[in-house]
Design an enzyme around this catalytic site. Sequence first.
Site, PDB file in Angstrom:
ATOM      1  N   CYS A 264       0.832  -1.213   0.000  1.00 19.43           N
ATOM      2  CA  CYS A 264       0.000   0.000   0.000  1.00 19.43           C
ATOM      3  C   CYS A 264       0.866   1.262   0.000  1.00 19.43           C
ATOM      4  O   CYS A 264       1.501   1.563  -0.986  1.00 19.43           O
ATOM      5  CB  CYS A 264      -0.979  -0.045   1.161  1.00 19.43           C
ATOM      6  SG  CYS A 264      -2.027  -1.495   1.098  1.00 19.43           S
ATOM      7  N   HIS A 354      -3.751  -5.289   0.265  1.00 17.11           N
ATOM      8  CA  HIS A 354      -3.591  -5.831   1.614  1.00 17.11           C
ATOM      9  C   HIS A 354      -3.550  -7.363   1.596  1.00 17.11           C
ATOM     10  O   HIS A 354      -4.585  -8.017   1.670  1.00 17.11           O
ATOM     11  CB  HIS A 354      -4.741  -5.372   2.506  1.00 17.11           C
ATOM     12  CG  HIS A 354      -4.676  -3.930   2.871  1.00 17.11           C
ATOM     13  ND1 HIS A 354      -4.133  -3.486   4.055  1.00 17.11           N
ATOM     14  CD2 HIS A 354      -5.086  -2.822   2.211  1.00 17.11           C
ATOM     15  CE1 HIS A 354      -4.204  -2.173   4.110  1.00 17.11           C
ATOM     16  NE2 HIS A 354      -4.783  -1.736   3.005  1.00 17.11           N
ATOM     17  N   GLU A 356      -2.689  -9.257   3.970  1.00 12.93           N
ATOM     18  CA  GLU A 356      -3.001  -9.846   5.281  1.00 12.93           C
ATOM     19  C   GLU A 356      -4.457 -10.268   5.402  1.00 12.93           C
ATOM     20  O   GLU A 356      -4.831 -11.002   6.331  1.00 12.93           O
ATOM     21  CB  GLU A 356      -2.637  -8.871   6.410  1.00 12.93           C
ATOM     22  CG  GLU A 356      -3.651  -7.806   6.721  1.00 12.93           C
ATOM     23  CD  GLU A 356      -3.785  -6.739   5.651  1.00 12.93           C
ATOM     24  OE1 GLU A 356      -4.854  -6.103   5.567  1.00 12.93           O
ATOM     25  OE2 GLU A 356      -2.815  -6.533   4.889  1.00 12.93           O
TER      26      GLU A 356
END
Length: 380
Positions: A264, A354, A356
């Site tokens: 990001c 992202h 995660e």
Amino acid sequence: MTTSTRGAARVPAVLVLEDGRTFRGRAYGAVGETFGEAVFSTGMTGYQETLTDPSYDRQIVVATAPQIGNTGWNDEDDESSRIWVSGYVVRDPARVPSNWRAKRSLDDELERQGVVGISGIDTRALTRHLRERGSMRAGIFSGEALAPEAELLARVQAQPQMKGASLYEEVATKEAYVVPAVGEKRFTVAAIDLGIKGMTPHRMAERGIEVHVLPATATAADVYAVDPDGVFFSNGPGDPATADGPVALMTAVLERRTPLFGICFGNQILGRALGFGTYKLKYGHRGINQPVQDRTTGKVEVTAHNHGFAVDAPLDKVSETKFGRAEVSHVCLNDNVVEGLQLLDQPAFSVQYHPEAAAGPHDAAYLFDRFVSLMEGQRA
């Protein structure tokens, strides 16, 4: 300015956009006033992770899913220590949460943390407006903050723009801390917190990585004091054009050829360190259903996004940089926005989304394994 009231759902509220369009509804969460950049998120679920994502600092988030709050609020899914959004806009708030983990309602948590919101408006019309006109400054007003629309509009237009905003230091940790490896420790990573989400170091810890999370103001000396096998640059809010400090730090890491991974905001920092520019997107990518192609494998992933800025790098060629050859590794299939970069002559790469997956699909989890592979290769 916010005040709390248990009767918020009965209090009139108004959302005012900087171009003069208004939406009237009811207060949701705290009553008062708030300002920020109005943006929309297309996730059908994961509102708790969205609200606690530091990358949403100073943004008023519009939920495109029509009903929000069904699963209430629990204490396990927070991605940071607090809600970061400036305001929250929903169409149909759930009257009663229904989840065995819920400790309280979303409305109660918004009120508890002083987050001003609005409900009962046509979020579809608002989203279409933002897609056509672009993300823009906005304000939510309720209770004693209500005033003639001309006065409210003037207050919105007096707020700072997101372009040129330096926010990453606002949200980053002030003190370093360590997330220990799960099981046997295999590597040490220095993670630069530019607005990091809690799940990110956890995903690394699952792979045997001891993560030293460092403040956004960390120096190269701070980084190498932990003797890292790799360096990670996190997500974060604001305009990457203001992040000269992180760019200088990443440049120092690249000069030492330490394995590097950015996501990001970290992707934008890598872009700048390589000599590329950045620019503001018209309305950005926010949600957990964005299609991205990994150009190194041809695989298409459904990914979680939250960014209003992007890297300006050529899609059709390998670029020569002061750190060797670089190429665009990932691209958004909706609009061809750069979603990843990689160096071909040293171990460094980044993505604009992202991996995660908090909240979101797990299609991109392999990127943490790719980071591990870089560190294994460097050690060998």
